[in-house]
Design an enzyme around this catalytic site. Structure first.
Site, mmCIF file in Angstrom:
data_model
loop_
_atom_site.group_PDB
_atom_site.id
_atom_site.type_symbol
_atom_site.label_atom_id
_atom_site.label_comp_id
_atom_site.label_asym_id
_atom_site.label_seq_id
_atom_site.Cartn_x
_atom_site.Cartn_y
_atom_site.Cartn_z
ATOM 1 N N LYS A 214 21.423 28.694 54.251
ATOM 2 C CA LYS A 214 20.875 27.491 54.884
ATOM 3 C C LYS A 214 19.417 27.260 54.464
ATOM 4 C CE LYS A 214 19.101 27.702 59.180
ATOM 5 N NZ LYS A 214 17.761 27.122 59.337
ATOM 6 N N ASN A 215 18.628 28.329 54.471
ATOM 7 C CA ASN A 215 17.200 28.140 54.201
ATOM 8 C C ASN A 215 16.894 27.906 52.722
ATOM 9 O OD1 ASN A 215 16.691 28.282 56.884
ATOM 10 N ND2 ASN A 215 15.841 30.354 56.871
ATOM 11 N N ARG B 291 13.478 22.196 61.263
ATOM 12 C CA ARG B 291 12.241 22.634 60.639
ATOM 13 C C ARG B 291 12.180 22.168 59.178
ATOM 14 N NH1 ARG B 291 7.592 23.791 62.346
ATOM 15 N NH2 ARG B 291 6.437 25.073 60.892
ATOM 16 N N CYS C 48 13.219 25.876 65.656
ATOM 17 C CA CYS C 48 13.413 26.797 66.771
ATOM 18 C C CYS C 48 12.092 27.050 67.501
ATOM 19 C CB CYS C 48 13.948 28.126 66.249
ATOM 20 S SG CYS C 48 15.726 28.111 66.026
ATOM 21 N N ARG D 49 4.087 26.918 65.428
ATOM 22 C CA ARG D 49 4.456 26.885 64.010
ATOM 23 C C ARG D 49 3.582 25.853 63.290
ATOM 24 N NH1 ARG D 49 10.937 27.668 63.744
ATOM 25 N NH2 ARG D 49 10.438 28.278 61.631
ATOM 26 N N ILE E 5 1.332 23.823 60.436
ATOM 27 C CA ILE E 5 1.629 23.491 59.037
ATOM 28 C C ILE E 5 0.322 23.328 58.231
ATOM 29 C CG2 ILE E 5 3.924 22.485 59.425
ATOM 30 C CD1 ILE E 5 2.540 19.705 59.163
ATOM 31 N N ASP E 6 -0.715 24.010 58.716
ATOM 32 C CA ASP E 6 -2.017 23.864 58.049
ATOM 33 C C ASP E 6 -1.985 24.297 56.588
ATOM 34 O OD1 ASP E 6 -1.640 26.419 59.544
ATOM 35 O OD2 ASP E 6 -3.443 27.000 58.462
ATOM 36 N N GLN E 7 -1.158 25.291 56.254
ATOM 37 C CA GLN E 7 -1.127 25.755 54.854
ATOM 38 C C GLN E 7 -0.408 24.747 53.943
ATOM 39 O OE1 GLN E 7 -2.954 28.538 53.919
ATOM 40 N NE2 GLN E 7 -3.540 28.252 56.054
ATOM 41 N N ASP F 149 14.018 36.845 60.995
ATOM 42 C CA ASP F 149 15.270 36.210 61.415
ATOM 43 C C ASP F 149 16.369 37.222 61.744
ATOM 44 O OD1 ASP F 149 14.083 33.774 61.182
ATOM 45 O OD2 ASP F 149 15.259 33.073 59.471
ATOM 46 N N ILE G 122 5.608 38.102 62.721
ATOM 47 C CA ILE G 122 5.583 36.760 62.096
ATOM 48 C C ILE G 122 5.444 35.648 63.150
ATOM 49 C CG2 ILE G 122 6.743 35.184 60.479
ATOM 50 C CD1 ILE G 122 6.294 37.823 59.100
ATOM 51 N N ARG H 136 23.596 25.507 64.260
ATOM 52 C CA ARG H 136 22.634 25.032 63.261
ATOM 53 C C ARG H 136 22.697 25.875 62.000
ATOM 54 N NH1 ARG H 136 16.850 25.114 65.404
ATOM 55 N NH2 ARG H 136 16.704 25.001 63.154
HETATM 56 C C1 UD1 Z 1 11.022 29.964 57.407
HETATM 57 C C2 UD1 Z 1 12.454 29.958 57.863
HETATM 58 C C3 UD1 Z 1 12.597 30.753 59.154
HETATM 59 C C4 UD1 Z 1 11.981 32.148 59.000
HETATM 60 C C5 UD1 Z 1 10.565 32.064 58.445
HETATM 61 C C6 UD1 Z 1 9.974 33.427 58.110
HETATM 62 C C7 UD1 Z 1 13.325 27.871 57.061
HETATM 63 C C8 UD1 Z 1 13.783 26.479 57.390
HETATM 64 N N1 UD1 Z 1 12.887 28.608 58.091
HETATM 65 O O1 UD1 Z 1 10.276 29.288 58.419
HETATM 66 O O2 UD1 Z 1 13.966 30.852 59.465
HETATM 67 O O3 UD1 Z 1 11.935 32.762 60.258
HETATM 68 O O4 UD1 Z 1 10.553 31.282 57.233
HETATM 69 O O5 UD1 Z 1 10.777 34.092 57.188
HETATM 70 O O6 UD1 Z 1 13.390 28.307 55.937
HETATM 71 N N2 UD1 Z 1 2.109 29.638 59.228
HETATM 72 C C9 UD1 Z 1 0.833 29.147 59.381
HETATM 73 N N3 UD1 Z 1 0.518 27.959 58.771
HETATM 74 C C10 UD1 Z 1 1.417 27.255 58.024
HETATM 75 C C11 UD1 Z 1 2.727 27.775 57.873
HETATM 76 C C12 UD1 Z 1 3.030 28.977 58.494
HETATM 77 O O7 UD1 Z 1 -0.012 29.751 60.035
HETATM 78 O O8 UD1 Z 1 1.063 26.195 57.489
HETATM 79 C C13 UD1 Z 1 2.475 30.930 59.871
HETATM 80 C C14 UD1 Z 1 3.597 30.793 60.896
HETATM 81 O O9 UD1 Z 1 3.104 30.438 62.154
HETATM 82 C C15 UD1 Z 1 4.215 32.162 60.867
HETATM 83 C C16 UD1 Z 1 4.036 32.598 59.413
HETATM 84 O O10 UD1 Z 1 3.031 31.762 58.869
HETATM 85 O O11 UD1 Z 1 3.468 33.032 61.670
HETATM 86 C C17 UD1 Z 1 5.293 32.462 58.569
HETATM 87 O O12 UD1 Z 1 5.816 31.152 58.661
HETATM 88 P P1 UD1 Z 1 6.673 30.484 57.490
HETATM 89 O O13 UD1 Z 1 6.992 31.513 56.461
HETATM 90 O O14 UD1 Z 1 5.972 29.251 57.054
HETATM 91 O O15 UD1 Z 1 7.984 30.091 58.252
HETATM 92 P P2 UD1 Z 1 8.820 28.764 58.117
HETATM 93 O O16 UD1 Z 1 8.756 28.282 56.697
HETATM 94 O O17 UD1 Z 1 8.455 27.856 59.219
#
Ligand code: UD1
Length: 432
Positions: A22-23, A93, A117, A122, A124-126, A305, A327, A397
């Protein structure tokens, strides 16, 4: 409202086939519209998150043709510059992957901010940092994220946290930016590599995916391709842990064993037998398992996960185990439900201290999110007696044919509906 009716206690045994990841499918389908030629994607899992992203790309003008249950032909040549704001896509997401793909192709994207979820903050600053580095202006208005520029230009980006989503999003946009982009501290997850392979098969020039430095040389156009998505490592892991928790013997087929190494290692440590072959793993648990310590980490570490699933398993293992979630900060919400089944788990901040019990007992429980929902189903399958698991829309999902696949392994699980006028008799039949 649908729910799972489960009579626990049957050891799972037999063979199960794993669907596409899925991811990986979410970003690959989002990226498929970056070409004006027709792209064929195979091994797409039939789960609700995927239906949501397909509906989102269709609503902005992509032609989506379903060739069979798991194969889609997608043509993005007639995309309109419309905002992506489906009701369905708001809940997933992966909808934010349309920012990277649309920004890369059209230098403009308007996408509703994602939910996904509820497992903690969560941000999205990065992602935003990456898009800005490529030259895009980003603003958030009325719940939409709007990204635009006249021209995307390659850049050197250092991610402050290892983020799967940000790595993928930047990789997509940079594929069609002018010049070279370097992402440092990139995520190394198998689905990051799968998306890079997919984009490269369309003519992108991405090197280093799977390491922490990814180099992307932008190209002007992407062409047609046929591509098959990798197997879902988390679905595979869920069946591996279900086999272990029920003291079963299950062969999980259509997997890439390398992607499962952190899981295989933990299962071995606590006393399971795990046999690997080219594209399958067999998990046998024929005695009480022992305790261990686990810390979730970015790939190749133990995946967040799979954290709820291993906690459920360790809750039944001999001794005291410690699971640390590094995480997502709110990923132990399901522990309250598990406690109602007899688990002895204390959560302190991001750590669960688990005193293994000899059995769980059936209860009515609520799935709080996708992976925790699957983990609670495992608990119910291992438990003595009858359980009901509600809010299963979360589980749907990400797990294709979950009750059907479990039933084929010998589980006593049924899908029932509270709105069914014959619910009482169906339940009585199941309990008889
Ligand atoms: C993806 C997966 C999710 C999995 C996660 C970690 C999808 C759709 N979802 O989620 O199932 O649990 O990877 O393997 O593929 N973070 C920031 N800023 C950002 C982005 C992330 O601080 O801009 C932090 C998050 O809060 C978290 C960590 O980075 O603590 C990892 O997040 P990320 O790898 O981005 O997870 P997702 O892509 O949301």
């Amino acid at each position: 409202m649908e729910f799972y009716s489960i009579r626990g206690g049957n050891p799972l045994s037999g063979e199960v086939d794993i669907a596409g990841a899925k991811n990986a499918a979410l970003p690959i389908l989002a990226a498929s519209i970056m070409s004006n030629e027709t792209v064929t994607v195979e091994n797409v899992p039939d789960v609700s998150d995927i239906r949501a992203i397909l509906s989102a790309i269709e609503n902005i003008g992509a032609v989506v043709q379903r060739v069979d249950r798991h194969t889609f032909r997608i043509n993005g040549s007639r995309i309109q510059d419309a905002p992506v704001e489906d009701e369905a896509v708001k809940k997933i997401r992966g909808s934010y992957y349309l920012i990277g793909s649309l920004l890369g192709k059209y230098q403009h994207a308007e996408v509703t901010l994602p939910k996904g979820c509820d497992i903690g903050l969560r941000p999205i600053d990065q992602h935003v940092k990456g898009f800005r580095a490529l030259g895009a202006a980003i603003r958030i208005e009325h719940g939409m994220i709007i990204a635009e520029t006249r021209e995307l230009a390659g850049s050197h980006i250092y991610l402050d946290v290892v983020s799967v989503g940000a790595t993928i999003n930047i990789m997509m946009a940079a594929s069609m930016a002018k010049g070279l982009t370097i992402i440092e501290n990139a995520a190394k997850e198998p689905h990051v590599v799968d998306l890079a392979n997919f984009l490269n098969s369309m003519g992108a020039q991405i090197k280093g995916a799977g390491t922490d430095v990814i180099r992307i040389r932008g190209v002007q156009r992407l062409h047609a391709t046929e591509y098959s998505i990798i197997p879902d490592q988390i679905e595979a892991g869920t069946y591996m842990f279900a086999a272990a928790a029920t003291h079963g013997d299950v062969t999980i087929r259509n997997v890439i064993p390398k992607h499962l190494e952190s899981l295989t290692a933990k299962l071995g440590e606590i006393g399971c037998q795990v046999e690997e072959s080219d594209d399958a793993v067999r998990v046998v648990a024929n005695r009480r398992l022992s305790s261990t310590h686990v810390k979730t980490l970015p790939y190749p570490g133990f995946p967040t996960d799979m954290q709820p699933q291993i906690t459920v398993l360790l809750g039944l293992s001999d001794g005291t185990s410690i699971v640390t979630e590094s995480i997502f900060e709110s990923r132990f919400k399901y522990v309250d439900e598990l406690t109602r089944m007899g688990a002895q788990i204390r959560v302190e901040s991001n750590t669960a201290i688990i005193d293994g019990v000899t059995k769980y007992t059936g209860a009515s429980i609520v799935a709080p999110d996708l992976r925790a929902g699957a983990a609670l189903v495992i608990a119910a399958l291992a438990a003595e007696g009858y359980s009901e698991v509600s809010d299963i829309r979360y589980i749907e999902r990400g797990y294709e044919d979950f009750p059907e696949k479990l039933r084929a392994l010998g589980a006593d699980i049924r899908l029932l509906d509270t709105d069914d006028p014959q619910l009482d008799s169906r339940k009585a039949l199941h309990l008889a």
